[in-house]
Design a protein around this motif. Structure first.
Motif, PDB file in Angstrom:
ATOM      1  N   ASP B 177     -18.602 -38.099   6.032  1.00 25.90           N
ATOM      2  CA  ASP B 177     -17.397 -37.514   5.451  1.00 25.90           C
ATOM      3  C   ASP B 177     -17.573 -37.380   3.944  1.00 25.90           C
ATOM      4  OD1 ASP B 177     -15.386 -39.494   7.694  1.00 25.90           O
ATOM      5  OD2 ASP B 177     -16.214 -37.486   7.945  1.00 25.90           O
ATOM      6  N   ILE B 178     -16.664 -36.643   3.330  1.00 23.55           N
ATOM      7  CA  ILE B 178     -16.811 -36.376   1.891  1.00 23.55           C
ATOM      8  C   ILE B 178     -15.570 -36.871   1.170  1.00 23.55           C
ATOM      9  CG2 ILE B 178     -17.221 -34.597   0.177  1.00 23.55           C
ATOM     10  CD1 ILE B 178     -18.320 -32.874   2.372  1.00 23.55           C
ATOM     11  N   SER B 196     -17.635 -47.378   2.709  1.00 24.05           N
ATOM     12  CA  SER B 196     -17.406 -46.313   3.691  1.00 24.05           C
ATOM     13  C   SER B 196     -18.671 -45.533   4.023  1.00 24.05           C
ATOM     14  CB  SER B 196     -16.357 -45.339   3.170  1.00 24.05           C
ATOM     15  OG  SER B 196     -16.900 -44.584   2.125  1.00 24.05           O
ATOM     16  N   ARG B 197     -19.685 -45.612   3.165  1.00 22.70           N
ATOM     17  CA  ARG B 197     -20.946 -44.888   3.368  1.00 22.70           C
ATOM     18  C   ARG B 197     -20.774 -43.373   3.423  1.00 22.70           C
ATOM     19  NH1 ARG B 197     -24.404 -49.035   7.146  1.00 22.70           N
ATOM     20  NH2 ARG B 197     -22.637 -49.222   8.539  1.00 22.70           N
ATOM     21  N   SER B 198     -19.703 -42.865   2.838  1.00 27.54           N
ATOM     22  CA  SER B 198     -19.503 -41.409   2.850  1.00 27.54           C
ATOM     23  C   SER B 198     -20.193 -40.795   1.648  1.00 27.54           C
ATOM     24  CB  SER B 198     -18.021 -41.087   2.774  1.00 27.54           C
ATOM     25  OG  SER B 198     -17.300 -41.878   3.650  1.00 27.54           O
ATOM     26  N   LEU B 199     -20.175 -39.477   1.601  1.00 23.46           N
ATOM     27  CA  LEU B 199     -20.726 -38.762   0.454  1.00 23.46           C
ATOM     28  C   LEU B 199     -19.649 -38.714  -0.624  1.00 23.46           C
ATOM     29  CD1 LEU B 199     -22.975 -36.989  -0.643  1.00 23.46           C
ATOM     30  CD2 LEU B 199     -21.912 -35.048   0.454  1.00 23.46           C
ATOM     31  N   PHE B 235     -11.542 -36.116   1.718  1.00 26.19           N
ATOM     32  CA  PHE B 235     -10.450 -36.859   1.115  1.00 26.19           C
ATOM     33  C   PHE B 235     -10.512 -36.733  -0.398  1.00 26.19           C
ATOM     34  CE2 PHE B 235      -9.353 -39.029   4.972  1.00 26.19           C
ATOM     35  CZ  PHE B 235     -10.549 -39.186   5.647  1.00 26.19           C
ATOM     36  N   ILE B 236      -9.351 -36.844  -1.030  1.00 27.61           N
ATOM     37  CA  ILE B 236      -9.301 -36.993  -2.485  1.00 27.61           C
ATOM     38  C   ILE B 236      -8.679 -38.361  -2.731  1.00 27.61           C
ATOM     39  CG2 ILE B 236      -8.303 -36.156  -4.626  1.00 27.61           C
ATOM     40  CD1 ILE B 236      -8.083 -33.451  -3.476  1.00 27.61           C
TER      41      ILE B 236
END
Lengths: 539, 475
Positions: B177-178, B196-199, B235-236
């Motif tokens: 996810d970003i 979270s290991r997201s970008l 997400f922001i």
């Protein structure tokens, strides 16, 4: 309409696995020393028995084959019914209680994958009433539950306004019985609340370092027998914020298979390489250590900067105690560092309540980082880390918690001080020693009586955490509900906290439990077990 | 029978070399199947003696590196007695300009009485996580009160403020996810992002054009790979009132961007809860934004509510998920009931007296004006500048000109703080973990304006700072 009623009741799917379980409850029929008794992994006799001053007896009976097969079948049936009900909900034949996305956001990427929540929607929801039971009294040996009913099969709960009184509490982590609202601890906490208030409003290194925190930390250091200690507001955060401060890239963390989520999160956030060894298995640990030192970092073969072995004192789902003498011998031989998480064992093990180090009669200076929590045996909240002065000084400057998180609340700190003094005997009474003795007696008695009745119990003989195997998925719900009907509150655990076929009920013995209470719990189960045709304990 | 005859004929009629060749091939296959496979890195094998030597020779680093004695946070300042408006620090009685006691509820009698009553009923600790007899009726009451106050469907409570946002983000955002984050996000958010290991994509602080540029780039990427884009959540994460820079995020523009580019907004309101808005509901009330437009609001109860812990609120669809996948919720003991009771009473006081927040806002303006006068003194000697907006309760005083080295800057600011403490004004340096922060803010003194301080207190503090700066910071 009739079909809808039939499906919405779904009695068939709920009872079929139950019927399967009825016929076949696994019974531990032979004693521990018989040769036909299969044991998993850990054997009764420790690898280097010379390191242990008293016999170390642990047992983890292997799941009988037919039980495993039936358990898988049970899950299979539940999964099929889960798909069926999803299908019905999708086509609006069945009322859908699942919360929905907003209409304005319908074209956004879905927040959850349907598959992620399959287990939650279809398996967990059906027996959800066994968890999150609200209470309205002190979580002591007996507790008052808020009565709640559900009219739509656990999707929503309503409180009737009534209170179910005097449930025997076998679920709270109240090992030494310090969860009380009268007595020296409560009085001291009252005084401190009047003087200091409830909140703090600042971090440790800014304006939140109170004199009561310093007093508490000195006491903790004295209790553990280490040079210095530091306390934090949350036990989970103690692990997840301090392991990254100590380990970094180029370091290796060797962690037990069944370590707690906070340890796993802390290890992940640190950025080190993590390798997992089989639960409490010293050969596996030694092999990993040797391979790590000989081969170095993967691909570059540079030597590791540091190696940290992370173990827990008592593992709360298995009831097993870490083989500390062997771990320390390995650590000394291979020059690794040891991080011991005594969340459940501090206060609960050992003749003086000093934890697993005391239990084995070892020197606390051999453990580099002693961590523990105050939630279980001290009736407070928070965690601590103890060790050498350089370590604690370093943590005071580099711990995430000291810099960014609010410090511990003053009455909680006072509760820790008072309860620790009682355990150490410094308050002038023998209350601490009495409670420690009571806990140890209760543990032995309870474990023995359950074992004699033929239940399969995991874990070490001296551990106050007693897991009782259930295996079948339908028994998880049934056991919890039936025990509640008989005024006993138990904790049942299933997947994903445990492996899928090893669901269990977990009892936490407390010093506050009397013999009568323990008898009530075990004899009730005995009567259930041997009623009628000597089949299961469900009716 | 029939098949055996056919096979026999087949064999007898084949030429000999054919059979021999096939026989050899079969034997070769069998040999290959049973021969040992070669692993690339095991082309060498160490003898036992070599392994023992390596083990003997290996020396690990020290567990902790040695730390110099005059490191700034070596010795904490010790507070004796309650950390409220009048605070005794290091033996000196001072007025507190450092604790986040915005609404002055830390030593409020009503709050203390409720905490005492709860202690007499429940004891101190909860002895268990929420799932296992650690849910008290007080927790359920606090959750429903918070959700009613914030006008959302549901709220969930954590027992530690830091863990609130750090558990909430990884519960929704996974690998792949970003997340678009403001550069000035606080450390708790950074840890949540890491877990979270997201970008992660950072945009310049409060710069909506930079954010829009990143979102447009992402949109183009999505067009190239629509299948992947259909499952990548975006997400922001922003804060209502930033703790590091003391300014407010432009929420209406963010909501516009949300609907244009289909991203969800997570809002962290630790500093703005109880401070902004007519009733203290935070930055959504301040701007008049519909609270349902924000997917998740997270705040800690340690600032305005003068308790311990944190909460997240939003729609049930979003919040309920955390009850099974918020790590700080499921795997940790619940909040002690007396602290929950204190928070409920603090919330009662906030609701009864919305004038309180108005008073705070007035004080903030007053404090800001005075502090700004410190900055406005352009005569030489005063080289502190004020960072922050008028409605922020926790402002930063930074050095006008940095000496180049962070350590010497910190020492100078520390001397200002010590000078003020001698004169009975308690201030503090804003502390950060230098090596861990992604975008390290410049060294500063944090000044907190609360409802309890009178105008004389604020004037005295400002005069003190002015004196200290002119005495110590001659550039």
């Amino acid at each position: 309409m009739a079909a809808r009623v039939l499906f919405s009741q779904c009695c068939f799917s709920e009872l079929l696995p139950v019927w399967l379980g009825l016929v076949t409850h696994p019974v531990h029929t032979h004693t521990r020393s018989s040769p036909g008794h299969k044991l998993k992994g850990n054997q009764n006799v420790p690898h280097n028995s010379s390191l242990y001053k008293k016999p170390f007896v642990e047992s983890f009976e292997e799941t009988p084959l037919w039980v495993a097969v039936l358990t898988y079948m049970g899950y299979g049936i539940l999964t099929i019914f889960g798909y069926l009900r999803d299908f019905l909900r999708h086509w609006n034949i069945e009322k859908c209680h699942v919360a929905r996305e907003r209409d304005e956001q319908k074209d956004f990427v879905p927040l959850y994958q349907d598959f992620e929540n399959f287990y939650t929607r279809n398996l967990y929801m059906r027996i959800r009433d066994n968890w999150n039971r609200p209470i309205c009294s002190v979580p002591g040996a007996k507790v008052d539950l808020v009565e709640r009913v559900t009219r739509d099969y656990n999707w929503t709960f309503e409180h009737t306004g009534k209170v179910v009184k005097d449930i025997i509490n076998m679920g709270s982590y109240n090992y030494l019985g310090f969860a009380e609202n009268t007595g020296a601890c409560a009085d001291a906490a009252l005084e401190v609340t009047k003087m200091y208030g409830a909140g703090v409003g600042s971090t440790r290194c800014e304006m939140g370092n109170l004199d009561i925190h310093e007093e508490m930390e000195q006491l903790v250091a004295r209790f553990l027998g280490v040079e210095s200690a530091m306390a934090f507001g949350m036990g989970f955060a103690t692990n997840s914020m301090n392991i990254p401060a100590l380990m970094g890239k180029g370091c290796l963390i060797l962690s037990d298979e069944l370590n707690h989520t906070s340890l796993v999160l802390g290890a992940r956030l640190s950025g080190s390489t993590i390798r997992v060894f089989k639960h409490n298995n010293m050969q596996s640990l030694e092999k990993l250590l040797r391979d790590a030192i000989v081969h170095g970092q993967p691909r570059t073969h540079r030597p590791w900067k540091k190696i940290l072995i992370v173990v827990e004192g008592i593992y709360s789902m298995e009831g097993s105690i870490v083989r500390l003498p062997e771990v320390i011998a390995l650590k000394k031989r291979y020059k690794a560092y040891l991080y011991l998480d005594e969340a459940h064992s501090i206060g609960a093990l050992g003749p003086n309540g000093r934890g697993v180090v005391d239990y084995f009669g070892l020197d606390s200076k051999d453990v580099d980082i002693m961590m523990g929590t105050f939630t279980k045996s001290f009736g407070a909240a928070g965690g601590y880390i103890g060790g050498k002065k350089e370590l604690i000084d370093y943590l005071r400057r580099h711990s995430h918690s000291a810099m960014y998180a609010t410090s511990m609340s003053p009455p909680v700190a006072q509760q820790i001080i008072t309860s620790m003094k009682i355990i150490m005997g410094e308050d002038g009474t023998t209350l601490g020693a009495d409670r420690l003795r009571q806990l140890s007696q209760n543990t032995t008695y309870f474990r023995r009586s359950l074992h004699e009745m033929g239940f399969i119990i995991y874990g070490n003989e001296d551990s106050p955490v007693v897991p009782l195997m259930l295996y079948m998925p339908a028994k998880i719900g049934a056991f919890g509900r039936e025990m509640l009907k008989r005024n006993i509150g138990t904790v049942v655990v299933g997947f994903p906290a445990t492996p899928i076929i090893e669901s269990r009920a977990r009892f936490c013995v407390s010093a506050a439990h009397t013999r009568e209470m323990l008898d009530t719990v075990s004899l009730l189960k005995y009567h259930q077990r041997h009623k009628e045709k000597g089949t299961s304990e469900l009716f | 029978m029939f098949q055996k005859e056919v096979l026999f004929c087949f064999f007898s009629q084949a030429p000999a070399y054919h059979l021999i060749l096939e026989g050899i091939l079969i034997l070769w296959i069998i040999r290959l199947l049973f021969s040992k496979t070669y692993k690339l890195h095991e082309t060498y094998k160490l003898t036992e003696k070599e392994k023992e030597d390596l083990i003997e020779e290996w020396q690990p680093e020290a567990l902790v590196p040695p730390v110099s004695k005059d490191y700034p946070t070596l010795n904490y300042d010790v507070v004796t007695g309650p950390p409220s408006h009048k605070i005794t620090i290091n033996g000196k009685d001072c007025i507190n300009f450092a604790s986040f006691n915005f609404l002055g509820l830390l030593d409020n009698e009503r709050v203390k009485q409720k905490a005492l009553a709860s202690l007499k009923k429940y004891g101190v600790g909860t002895c268990g996580p929420r799932g296992f007899y650690g849910t008290f009726d007080v927790h359920l009451e606090l959750e429903s009160r918070l959700s009613k106050f914030m006008k959302t469907e549901e709220a969930i409570i954590y027992s530690y403020g830091f863990a609130t946002i750090a558990s909430a983000i990884p519960a929704y955002s996974k690998r792949g996810d970003i997340i678009f984050v403001d550069e000035a996000a606080c450390f708790a958010i950074q840890k949540g992002l890491q877990a979270s290991r997201s970008l992660i994509k950072y945009f310049k602080h409060n710069d909506m054009e930079d954010l829009e540029r990143l979102l447009k780039e992402q949109e183009l990427e999505d067009l190239k790979n629509p299948r992947k884009a259909r499952v990548t959540r975006k997400f922001i994460v922003v804060e209502g009132l930033y703790i590091n820079t003391a300014d407010i995020c432009p929420l209406p523009e963010l909501v516009k961007l949300k609907y244009k580019y289909k991203v969800r907004i997570f809002l962290e309101e630790s500093m703005s809860f109880g401070v902004l808005g007519d009733h203290g509901r935070g930055v959504t009330e301040h701007f008049g934004v519909n609270i349902d437009d924000i997917d998740l609001i997270s705040a800690n109860m340690e600032n305005a509510l003068a308790s311990i812990g944190g909460f997240c609120c939003g729609r049930s669809f979003v919040i309920d998920h955390q009850r099974l996948s918020g790590q700080g919720y499921c795997f940790s003991a619940s909040l002690p009931p007396m602290l929950a009771a204190a928070a409920i009473e603090a919330l009662n006081i906030m609701e009864e007296d919305p004038e309180e927040t108005h008073r705070l806002t007035f004080k903030l303006y007053f404090g800001f004006v005075f502090l700004y006068s410190v900055h406005n003194k352009l005569s030489f000697g005063i080289c502190l500048k004020l960072v922050g907006v008028p409605v922020a309760p926790a402002l930063h005083l930074e050095l006008e000109r940095s000496s180049g080295s962070r350590e010497s800057d910190m020492k100078q600011l520390r001397s200002v703080v010590d000078y003020c403490m001698e004169r009975h004004v308690a201030l503090t340096l804003a502390r950060y973990l230098e090596k861990e922060e992604r975008f390290l803010p410049p060294p500063s003194i944090r000044v907190v304006v609360t409802v309890e301080q009178t105008e004389e207190d604020i004037q005295k503090a400002v005069a003190c700072i002015r004196e200290a700066a002119s005495a110590l910071l001659i550039s």
